[in-house]
Design a protein around this motif. Structure first.
Motif, PDB file in Angstrom:
ATOM      1  N   GLY A 148       0.825  -1.201   0.000  1.00 21.12           N
ATOM      2  CA  GLY A 148       0.000   0.000   0.000  1.00 21.12           C
ATOM      3  C   GLY A 148       0.855   1.245   0.000  1.00 21.12           C
ATOM      4  N   HIS A 149       0.404   2.229   0.713  1.00 15.33           N
ATOM      5  CA  HIS A 149       1.150   3.480   0.817  1.00 15.33           C
ATOM      6  C   HIS A 149       1.921   3.490   2.129  1.00 15.33           C
ATOM      7  CE1 HIS A 149      -1.819   4.514  -2.220  1.00 15.33           C
ATOM      8  NE2 HIS A 149      -0.946   5.407  -2.624  1.00 15.33           N
ATOM      9  N   LEU A 150       3.216   3.467   2.020  1.00 23.13           N
ATOM     10  CA  LEU A 150       4.058   3.479   3.212  1.00 23.13           C
ATOM     11  C   LEU A 150       4.673   4.857   3.399  1.00 23.13           C
ATOM     12  CD1 LEU A 150       6.121   0.205   2.818  1.00 23.13           C
ATOM     13  CD2 LEU A 150       4.202   0.598   4.345  1.00 23.13           C
ATOM     14  N   PRO A 151       4.695   5.328   4.622  1.00 24.39           N
ATOM     15  CA  PRO A 151       5.442   6.567   4.855  1.00 24.39           C
ATOM     16  C   PRO A 151       6.931   6.261   4.714  1.00 24.39           C
ATOM     17  CG  PRO A 151       4.639   5.677   6.916  1.00 24.39           C
ATOM     18  CD  PRO A 151       4.095   4.802   5.824  1.00 24.39           C
ATOM     19  N   VAL A 152       7.622   7.086   3.987  1.00 27.12           N
ATOM     20  CA  VAL A 152       9.052   6.888   3.781  1.00 27.12           C
ATOM     21  C   VAL A 152       9.799   7.786   4.747  1.00 27.12           C
ATOM     22  CG1 VAL A 152      10.929   7.052   2.117  1.00 27.12           C
ATOM     23  CG2 VAL A 152       8.678   6.292   1.374  1.00 27.12           C
ATOM     24  N   THR A 153      10.655   7.188   5.545  1.00 22.92           N
ATOM     25  CA  THR A 153      11.389   7.962   6.538  1.00 22.92           C
ATOM     26  C   THR A 153      12.820   8.238   6.101  1.00 22.92           C
ATOM     27  OG1 THR A 153      12.057   5.969   7.719  1.00 22.92           O
ATOM     28  CG2 THR A 153      10.006   7.022   8.423  1.00 22.92           C
ATOM     29  N   MET A 154      13.309   7.495   5.124  1.00 24.82           N
ATOM     30  CA  MET A 154      14.696   7.648   4.681  1.00 24.82           C
ATOM     31  C   MET A 154      14.757   8.655   3.543  1.00 24.82           C
ATOM     32  SD  MET A 154      16.047   5.496   6.718  1.00 24.82           S
ATOM     33  CE  MET A 154      17.608   4.828   6.276  1.00 24.82           C
ATOM     34  N   THR A 155      15.894   9.294   3.397  1.00 20.40           N
ATOM     35  CA  THR A 155      16.089  10.210   2.283  1.00 20.40           C
ATOM     36  C   THR A 155      17.075   9.598   1.308  1.00 20.40           C
ATOM     37  OG1 THR A 155      17.835  11.367   3.464  1.00 20.40           O
ATOM     38  CG2 THR A 155      15.609  12.248   3.682  1.00 20.40           C
ATOM     39  N   GLY A 156      16.981   9.991   0.085  1.00 22.08           N
ATOM     40  CA  GLY A 156      17.854   9.464  -0.952  1.00 22.08           C
ATOM     41  C   GLY A 156      17.258   8.215  -1.569  1.00 22.08           C
ATOM     42  N   PRO A 157      17.403   8.072  -2.873  1.00 23.69           N
ATOM     43  CA  PRO A 157      16.793   6.944  -3.589  1.00 23.69           C
ATOM     44  C   PRO A 157      17.237   5.575  -3.089  1.00 23.69           C
ATOM     45  CG  PRO A 157      17.669   8.560  -5.136  1.00 23.69           C
ATOM     46  CD  PRO A 157      18.087   8.984  -3.778  1.00 23.69           C
ATOM     47  N   GLU A 158      18.521   5.401  -2.844  1.00 21.71           N
ATOM     48  CA  GLU A 158      19.020   4.096  -2.417  1.00 21.71           C
ATOM     49  C   GLU A 158      18.475   3.729  -1.036  1.00 21.71           C
ATOM     50  OE1 GLU A 158      20.899   6.474  -3.814  1.00 21.71           O
ATOM     51  OE2 GLU A 158      21.626   5.517  -5.636  1.00 21.71           O
ATOM     52  N   ALA A 159      18.465   4.694  -0.126  1.00 23.09           N
ATOM     53  CA  ALA A 159      17.956   4.439   1.226  1.00 23.09           C
ATOM     54  C   ALA A 159      16.464   4.132   1.192  1.00 23.09           C
ATOM     55  CB  ALA A 159      18.244   5.629   2.130  1.00 23.09           C
ATOM     56  N   ARG A 160      15.719   4.832   0.352  1.00 28.06           N
ATOM     57  CA  ARG A 160      14.281   4.579   0.240  1.00 28.06           C
ATOM     58  C   ARG A 160      14.005   3.190  -0.318  1.00 28.06           C
ATOM     59  NH1 ARG A 160      11.322  10.032  -1.965  1.00 28.06           N
ATOM     60  NH2 ARG A 160      11.735  11.295  -0.123  1.00 28.06           N
ATOM     61  N   GLY A 161      14.735   2.812  -1.353  1.00 21.45           N
ATOM     62  CA  GLY A 161      14.556   1.481  -1.940  1.00 21.45           C
ATOM     63  C   GLY A 161      14.854   0.385  -0.938  1.00 21.45           C
ATOM     64  N   ALA A 162      15.940   0.547  -0.190  1.00 23.02           N
ATOM     65  CA  ALA A 162      16.310  -0.452   0.821  1.00 23.02           C
ATOM     66  C   ALA A 162      15.260  -0.520   1.929  1.00 23.02           C
ATOM     67  CB  ALA A 162      17.690  -0.129   1.400  1.00 23.02           C
ATOM     68  N   GLU A 163      14.737   0.637   2.332  1.00 27.17           N
ATOM     69  CA  GLU A 163      13.708   0.676   3.377  1.00 27.17           C
ATOM     70  C   GLU A 163      12.452  -0.070   2.926  1.00 27.17           C
ATOM     71  OE1 GLU A 163      11.469   3.995   6.144  1.00 27.17           O
ATOM     72  OE2 GLU A 163      12.152   4.613   4.166  1.00 27.17           O
ATOM     73  N   LEU A 164      12.047   0.120   1.686  1.00 26.49           N
ATOM     74  CA  LEU A 164      10.873  -0.574   1.159  1.00 26.49           C
ATOM     75  C   LEU A 164      11.095  -2.080   1.097  1.00 26.49           C
ATOM     76  CD1 LEU A 164       9.799   1.907  -1.644  1.00 26.49           C
ATOM     77  CD2 LEU A 164       8.634   1.480   0.531  1.00 26.49           C
ATOM     78  N   ALA A 165      12.302  -2.498   0.742  1.00 29.57           N
ATOM     79  CA  ALA A 165      12.611  -3.934   0.705  1.00 29.57           C
ATOM     80  C   ALA A 165      12.518  -4.544   2.094  1.00 29.57           C
ATOM     81  CB  ALA A 165      14.001  -4.151   0.106  1.00 29.57           C
ATOM     82  N   ARG A 166      13.018  -3.827   3.092  1.00 27.44           N
ATOM     83  CA  ARG A 166      12.929  -4.331   4.465  1.00 27.44           C
ATOM     84  C   ARG A 166      11.471  -4.433   4.907  1.00 27.44           C
ATOM     85  NH1 ARG A 166      17.568  -1.109   4.762  1.00 27.44           N
ATOM     86  NH2 ARG A 166      16.376   0.668   5.574  1.00 27.44           N
ATOM     87  N   ALA A 167      10.652  -3.473   4.501  1.00 25.31           N
ATOM     88  CA  ALA A 167       9.221  -3.515   4.840  1.00 25.31           C
ATOM     89  C   ALA A 167       8.550  -4.719   4.188  1.00 25.31           C
ATOM     90  CB  ALA A 167       8.525  -2.218   4.400  1.00 25.31           C
ATOM     91  N   LEU A 168       8.887  -4.986   2.927  1.00 22.73           N
ATOM     92  CA  LEU A 168       8.318  -6.144   2.225  1.00 22.73           C
ATOM     93  C   LEU A 168       8.750  -7.438   2.904  1.00 22.73           C
ATOM     94  CD1 LEU A 168       6.749  -7.338  -0.166  1.00 22.73           C
ATOM     95  CD2 LEU A 168       8.879  -7.265  -1.453  1.00 22.73           C
ATOM     96  N   PHE A 169      10.017  -7.548   3.253  1.00 19.72           N
ATOM     97  CA  PHE A 169      10.513  -8.753   3.893  1.00 19.72           C
ATOM     98  C   PHE A 169       9.847  -8.933   5.259  1.00 19.72           C
ATOM     99  CE2 PHE A 169      13.613 -11.369   6.185  1.00 19.72           C
ATOM    100  CZ  PHE A 169      13.723 -12.427   5.282  1.00 19.72           C
ATOM    101  N   SER A 170       9.652  -7.859   5.971  1.00 18.40           N
ATOM    102  CA  SER A 170       8.976  -7.928   7.261  1.00 18.40           C
ATOM    103  C   SER A 170       7.545  -8.441   7.110  1.00 18.40           C
ATOM    104  CB  SER A 170       8.967  -6.533   7.910  1.00 18.40           C
ATOM    105  OG  SER A 170       8.266  -6.546   9.122  1.00 18.40           O
ATOM    106  N   GLU A 171       6.838  -7.970   6.089  1.00 15.28           N
ATOM    107  CA  GLU A 171       5.481  -8.444   5.829  1.00 15.28           C
ATOM    108  C   GLU A 171       5.474  -9.934   5.466  1.00 15.28           C
ATOM    109  OE1 GLU A 171       2.285  -7.200   5.983  1.00 15.28           O
ATOM    110  OE2 GLU A 171       3.270  -5.635   7.142  1.00 15.28           O
ATOM    111  N   LEU A 172       6.486 -10.365   4.772  1.00 16.88           N
ATOM    112  CA  LEU A 172       6.604 -11.769   4.393  1.00 16.88           C
ATOM    113  C   LEU A 172       6.727 -12.652   5.627  1.00 16.88           C
ATOM    114  CD1 LEU A 172       6.839 -13.706   1.955  1.00 16.88           C
ATOM    115  CD2 LEU A 172       9.312 -13.390   2.089  1.00 16.88           C
ATOM    116  N   GLN A 173       7.337 -12.126   6.668  1.00 11.95           N
ATOM    117  CA  GLN A 173       7.531 -12.887   7.896  1.00 11.95           C
ATOM    118  C   GLN A 173       6.286 -12.886   8.786  1.00 11.95           C
ATOM    119  OE1 GLN A 173      11.103 -11.337   9.669  1.00 11.95           O
ATOM    120  NE2 GLN A 173      12.378 -12.512   8.299  1.00 11.95           N
ATOM    121  N   SER A 174       5.328 -12.029   8.494  1.00  4.72           N
ATOM    122  CA  SER A 174       4.106 -11.933   9.328  1.00  4.72           C
ATOM    123  C   SER A 174       3.194 -13.115   9.112  1.00  4.72           C
ATOM    124  CB  SER A 174       3.334 -10.679   8.994  1.00  4.72           C
ATOM    125  OG  SER A 174       4.117  -9.542   9.193  1.00  4.72           O
TER     126      SER A 174
END
Length: 81
Positions: A55-81
């Motif tokens: 869905g729509h996630l609030p992004v807390t990181m700045t910079g494209p690379e940091a944002r992409g990595a943050e989204l991947a961690r969120a996806l992986f976390s959801e996978l573990q739920s």
């Protein structure tokens, strides 16, 4: 175990096309790294990634690379739920 991940759609609002490419590449690298380190959670299959909508996630990181990595961690976390 070898896995191939294909991201169909990753919408990153507020970024230029170049920043979006960088964020998407960071997303793929981070997700691949997490899967390489931890594997899939017990009872999960790679196809389960297709079922996760962050869905729509609030992004807390700045910079494209940091944002992409943050989204991947969120996806992986959801996978573990």
């Amino acid at each position: 175990m070898s896995m191939v991940i294909e991201i169909d759609t990753l919408v990153l609002e507020g970024m230029s096309e170049e920043e979006g490419r960088r964020a998407a590449a960071a997303f793929e690298r981070q997700l691949q790294s997490l899967l390489d380190m931890h594997g899939l959670p017990e009872g999960r299959r790679l196809n389960d990634l297709n079922l996760i909508d962050l869905g729509h996630l609030p992004v807390t990181m700045t910079g494209p690379e940091a944002r992409g990595a943050e989204l991947a961690r969120a996806l992986f976390s959801e996978l573990q739920s």
